[in-house]
Enzyme design. Structure first.
Site, PDB file in Angstrom:
ATOM      1  CB  VAL A   1      18.417  22.037  -6.019  1.00 53.35           C
ATOM      2  CG1 VAL A   1      19.909  21.838  -5.935  1.00 53.35           C
ATOM      3  CG2 VAL A   1      17.729  20.803  -6.566  1.00 53.35           C
TER       4      VAL A   1
ATOM      5  N   GLY B   1       9.748  17.217   1.492  1.00 52.51           N
ATOM      6  CA  GLY B   1      10.554  18.215   0.785  1.00 52.51           C
ATOM      7  C   GLY B   1       9.702  19.460   0.595  1.00 52.51           C
ATOM      8  CB  THR B   2       9.987  22.305  -1.777  1.00 55.45           C
ATOM      9  OG1 THR B   2      11.381  22.453  -1.501  1.00 55.45           O
ATOM     10  CG2 THR B   2       9.375  23.667  -1.946  1.00 55.45           C
ATOM     11  CB  ALA B   3       6.315  18.753  -3.206  1.00 56.56           C
TER      12      ALA B   3
ATOM     13  CB  VAL C   1      15.693  17.194  -4.684  1.00 57.86           C
ATOM     14  CG1 VAL C   1      15.012  18.552  -4.679  1.00 57.86           C
ATOM     15  CG2 VAL C   1      16.538  17.041  -5.928  1.00 57.86           C
TER      16      VAL C   1
ATOM     17  CE  LYS D   1      13.715  34.236 -11.368  1.00 64.06           C
ATOM     18  NZ  LYS D   1      13.190  32.873 -11.567  1.00 64.06           N
TER      19      LYS D   1
ATOM     20  CE1 TYR E   1      -1.598  31.135 -15.581  1.00 59.85           C
ATOM     21  CE2 TYR E   1      -1.474  29.049 -14.409  1.00 59.85           C
ATOM     22  CZ  TYR E   1      -1.140  30.378 -14.522  1.00 59.85           C
ATOM     23  OH  TYR E   1      -0.321  30.950 -13.578  1.00 59.85           O
TER      24      TYR E   1
HETATM   25  P1  FAD Z   1      12.156  15.957  -2.733  1.00 64.45           P
HETATM   26  O1  FAD Z   1      12.806  17.217  -2.351  1.00 64.45           O
HETATM   27  O2  FAD Z   1      12.985  14.916  -3.388  1.00 64.45           O
HETATM   28  O3  FAD Z   1      11.506  15.354  -1.416  1.00 64.45           O
HETATM   29  C1  FAD Z   1      11.120  14.008  -1.336  1.00 64.45           C
HETATM   30  C2  FAD Z   1      10.684  13.703   0.076  1.00 64.45           C
HETATM   31  O4  FAD Z   1      10.149  12.388   0.091  1.00 64.45           O
HETATM   32  C3  FAD Z   1      11.804  13.737   1.108  1.00 64.45           C
HETATM   33  O5  FAD Z   1      11.331  14.357   2.281  1.00 64.45           O
HETATM   34  C4  FAD Z   1      12.064  12.250   1.406  1.00 64.45           C
HETATM   35  O6  FAD Z   1      12.504  12.037   2.731  1.00 64.45           O
HETATM   36  C5  FAD Z   1      10.660  11.697   1.206  1.00 64.45           C
HETATM   37  N1  FAD Z   1      10.637  10.260   0.924  1.00 64.45           N
HETATM   38  C6  FAD Z   1      11.097   9.620  -0.174  1.00 64.45           C
HETATM   39  N2  FAD Z   1      10.899   8.283  -0.037  1.00 64.45           N
HETATM   40  C7  FAD Z   1      10.294   8.103   1.169  1.00 64.45           C
HETATM   41  C8  FAD Z   1       9.841   6.975   1.883  1.00 64.45           C
HETATM   42  N3  FAD Z   1       9.963   5.743   1.411  1.00 64.45           N
HETATM   43  N4  FAD Z   1       9.276   7.154   3.099  1.00 64.45           N
HETATM   44  C9  FAD Z   1       9.143   8.394   3.625  1.00 64.45           C
HETATM   45  N5  FAD Z   1       9.551   9.500   2.975  1.00 64.45           N
HETATM   46  C10 FAD Z   1      10.118   9.362   1.773  1.00 64.45           C
HETATM   47  N6  FAD Z   1      12.362  24.469  -8.688  1.00 64.45           N
HETATM   48  C11 FAD Z   1      12.187  25.793  -8.702  1.00 64.45           C
HETATM   49  O7  FAD Z   1      11.065  26.257  -8.577  1.00 64.45           O
HETATM   50  N7  FAD Z   1      13.248  26.627  -8.857  1.00 64.45           N
HETATM   51  C12 FAD Z   1      14.495  26.182  -9.049  1.00 64.45           C
HETATM   52  O8  FAD Z   1      15.420  26.991  -9.138  1.00 64.45           O
HETATM   53  C13 FAD Z   1      14.707  24.785  -9.104  1.00 64.45           C
HETATM   54  N8  FAD Z   1      15.935  24.271  -9.315  1.00 64.45           N
HETATM   55  C14 FAD Z   1      16.086  22.922  -9.394  1.00 64.45           C
HETATM   56  C15 FAD Z   1      17.324  22.382  -9.735  1.00 64.45           C
HETATM   57  C16 FAD Z   1      17.476  21.013  -9.872  1.00 64.45           C
HETATM   58  C17 FAD Z   1      18.777  20.440 -10.278  1.00 64.45           C
HETATM   59  C18 FAD Z   1      16.382  20.148  -9.595  1.00 64.45           C
HETATM   60  C19 FAD Z   1      16.532  18.679  -9.687  1.00 64.45           C
HETATM   61  C20 FAD Z   1      15.162  20.679  -9.225  1.00 64.45           C
HETATM   62  C21 FAD Z   1      14.997  22.054  -9.157  1.00 64.45           C
HETATM   63  N9  FAD Z   1      13.765  22.609  -8.861  1.00 64.45           N
HETATM   64  C22 FAD Z   1      13.582  23.955  -8.886  1.00 64.45           C
HETATM   65  C23 FAD Z   1      12.624  21.773  -8.495  1.00 64.45           C
HETATM   66  C24 FAD Z   1      12.476  21.744  -6.994  1.00 64.45           C
HETATM   67  O9  FAD Z   1      13.696  21.404  -6.391  1.00 64.45           O
HETATM   68  C25 FAD Z   1      11.414  20.729  -6.607  1.00 64.45           C
HETATM   69  O10 FAD Z   1      10.260  21.008  -7.322  1.00 64.45           O
HETATM   70  C26 FAD Z   1      11.115  20.828  -5.151  1.00 64.45           C
HETATM   71  O11 FAD Z   1      12.249  20.772  -4.372  1.00 64.45           O
HETATM   72  C27 FAD Z   1      10.155  19.742  -4.740  1.00 64.45           C
HETATM   73  O12 FAD Z   1      10.776  18.537  -4.523  1.00 64.45           O
HETATM   74  P2  FAD Z   1       9.894  17.406  -3.860  1.00 64.45           P
HETATM   75  O13 FAD Z   1       9.438  17.882  -2.536  1.00 64.45           O
HETATM   76  O14 FAD Z   1       8.877  16.983  -4.842  1.00 64.45           O
HETATM   77  O15 FAD Z   1      10.905  16.181  -3.724  1.00 64.45           O
END
Ligand code: FAD
Length: 513
Positions: A43, A10-12, A41, A74, A452
């Site tokens: 979003v 994902g983004t992270a 996720v 923004k 911070y």
């Molecule tokens: P995810 O996007 O959930 O990615 C998880 C990844 O892990 C996916 O690629 C999935 O395939 C992988 N994965 C999971 N299990 C397995 C497995 N068993 N094997 C292999 N791969 C796996 N942040 C902002 O800065 N601004 C905003 O406006 C904002 N709005 C948001 C609104 C909502 C409702 C939410 C919930 C969050 C929001 N965020 C916002 C936060 C932002 O969306 C997240 O910080 C960002 O998208 C990071 O997500 P992630 O990569 O940690 O997780």
């Protein structure tokens, strides 16, 4: 140590892969594995202004990545209906001016020219109201005396830059397109990309991770494992059993429903900000991009059902959303006790998350990556690096939690049970003490959260002044001081605002031309 395995794309995951490659080049081996069927996720589209250091660090210019991600500028968060229906104010990316040692907002409390602190004290409020770009059509940035030196800060990391200037804008973009863009960036620089599910995490006798077992690509071994698996926390919380500390006692919103609504942005225009509109049991975000609007209702399940939330959101958006599928999301609010445990570092939602009221999710990711680079471990795994990392990451999230709780405590709105409960719910003790201080003296660096966390004192002033539920008084000293200089400052802002609104292009025109 030079062999890193990132689980999650994902983004992270992709921000981490691309940043580590930019930092360490070929001296580090990175494998990123992401599931082909567990989606990201979907979003996370609005950011903090510090995000520009991320792109600069990667060597990317706005013209390189913004069009590919349908990105817009923004300039603020716009809060609507938090005080009462029909009222709005901005929390802009613009440092507060001070006059004779007192913030301009203090003078405003004593002798504000109008009842809009944001328009009187900041240039940006009127620029946003007029739907303008912070850059002139030739690309030059608006001149702001208070941002002098902003250009010299380019290329520095966020931590080197902390608090030195305030860049006037952040970005809004399509999260999926950004992940795609960063995938290409990372793979071109040598990141090995595997699409597969991680089924099992292998640990040695000490409980350190030795590898992750995938469905079709066997075991992936490494030195350092980065958990970017989102709310699942597959490595950190599940395999290593690191506890999660919930913030839900103070921040009860635990659910969201989101829509991605295609719109004719030429007709609609682009308001260069993220809007948070208060609702009966939470709030709705509105994020304008170049080809669509991202929107969603953040609410507390204890007060509202998912069906009611979706119905309210669809009514709010209108007919454009009729054929758009809704994305219902359960949010895990809080943080892992430690985000770095043994040889596993969680970044992104697996590390922690607070509701996106001030767009802090991506800021947390960026901050965490910088801290990881700063504290990157050597073969001796000196635990001090881990401790420094964990305290920096925890402070950022705990500080932002306080800031968000303040939004609800300070909001004047009191018309539903949800809003009435915001006035009686437990708040962090330290915040309760701070609020008592702010009632007699506006926030400064001595009285806000001391570590911070990305939010300067002026941000707290904006929320206190805009939300309207806590009575504030000007410093008694101002009754004895000459207010002439403050009046001149207000006038200078008015003049500057007028000049800018005459010359800046519309945000939509800037992006299309
Ligand atoms: P995810 O996007 O959930 O990615 C998880 C990844 O892990 C996916 O690629 C999935 O395939 C992988 N994965 C999971 N299990 C397995 C497995 N068993 N094997 C292999 N791969 C796996 N942040 C902002 O800065 N601004 C905003 O406006 C904002 N709005 C948001 C609104 C909502 C409702 C939410 C919930 C969050 C929001 N965020 C916002 C936060 C932002 O969306 C997240 O910080 C960002 O998208 C990071 O997500 P992630 O990569 O940690 O997780």
């Amino acid at each position: 140590l030079n062999n890193v395995v990132i689980v999650g794309g994902g983004t992270a995951g992709w921000m981490t892969a691309s940043y580590l490659k930019a930092a360490f080049g070929d001296r580090i081996d990175i494998t990123l594995v992401e599931s082909g069927h567990i989606g990201a996720v979907g979003v996370g589209e609005a950011t903090f202004s510090d995000i520009r250091h991320f792109f600069e660090f990667l060597g990317l210019k706005e013209k390189d990545w913004m069009p590919a991600c349908n990105a817009t500028y923004k300039l603020a968060v716009r809060f609507e209906n938090w005080r009462e229906k029909g009222h709005y104010f901005y929390h802009p990316f613009e440092q507060m001016r001070s006059v004779n040692g007192f913030p301009l907002t203090d003078w405003w409390l004593k002798q504000g020219p109008t009842d809009r602190f944001d328009k009187d004290c900041f240039v940006m409020a009127s620029v946003i109201d007029a739907g303008l770009s912070p850059r002139h059509q030739d690309g030059t940035l608006i001149d702001q005396p208070f941002d002098e030196g902003a250009d010299e800060m380019q290329g520095l990391t966020m931590s080197e830059h902390q608090g030195k200037t305030q860049f006037p804008y952040a970005y809004q973009f399509e999260a999926a397109l950004l992940a795609k863009y960063l995938t290409k960036y990372s793979v071109e620089r040598g990141v090995k990309h595997i699409v597969d599910d991680v089924r099992e995490v292998s640990l040695d006798d000490r409980g350190w991770i030795t590898g992750v077992r995938t469905g079709e690509h066997g075991d992936l071994t490494g030195d350092l494992f980065i958990d970017c698996t989102g709310f699942r926390g597959l490595l950190l919380n599940q395999a290593l059993e690191e506890p999660f500390i919930s913030y839900q006692d103070t921040l009860p919103n635990d659910s969201a429903v989101a829509l991605q609504v295609p719109m004719d942005m030429e007709r609609r225009g682009i308001l260069p900000c993220t809007t948070a509109t208060a609702q009966d049991a939470g709030w709705i975000w509105t994020i304008p991009l170049t080809g669509r609007v991202g929107t969603g209702y953040v609410y507390a399940k204890d007060y509202l059902s998912p069906e009611e939330a979706e119905r309210t959101l669809r009514e709010f958006v209108g007919p454009a959303a009729a054929d758009v599928e809704a994305n219902h999301i359960r949010m895990r609010i809080g943080r892992s006790r430690n985000s770095w445990v043994k040889n596993c570092v969680a970044i992104g939602l697996s590390s922690g998350f607070v509701e996106p009221l001030e767009s802090t999710g991506i800021f947390f990711i960026h901050h965490a990556i910088e801290q990881l680079v700063k504290n990157f471990p050597a073969a001796d795994w000196n635990s001090m690096h881990r401790d420094l990392y964990n305290s920096a990451v925890s402070h950022v999230m705990d500080g932002v939690r306080e800031f968000l709780v303040l939004h609800y405590v300070a909001a004047k709105r009191n018309d539903t049970q949800y809003w009435r409960d915001t006035k009686t719910r437990k708040i962090p003790d330290s915040l309760a003490e701070r609020i008592e201080k702010w009632k007699v003296q506006l926030p400064d660096s001595e009285t806000v959260y001391p570590y911070y966390h990305g939010l300067p004192p002026y941000s707290y002033m904006c929320i206190l002044l805009g939300m309207g539920g806590i009575e504030l008084k000007p410093s008694p000293a101002l009754a004895l001081a000459d207010g002439g200089a403050a009046q001149r400052e207000f006038e200078q802002i008015r003049n500057k605002t007028q000049r800018l609104t005459e010359v800046l292009p519309k945000a939509y025109d800037y992006f299309t031309q």
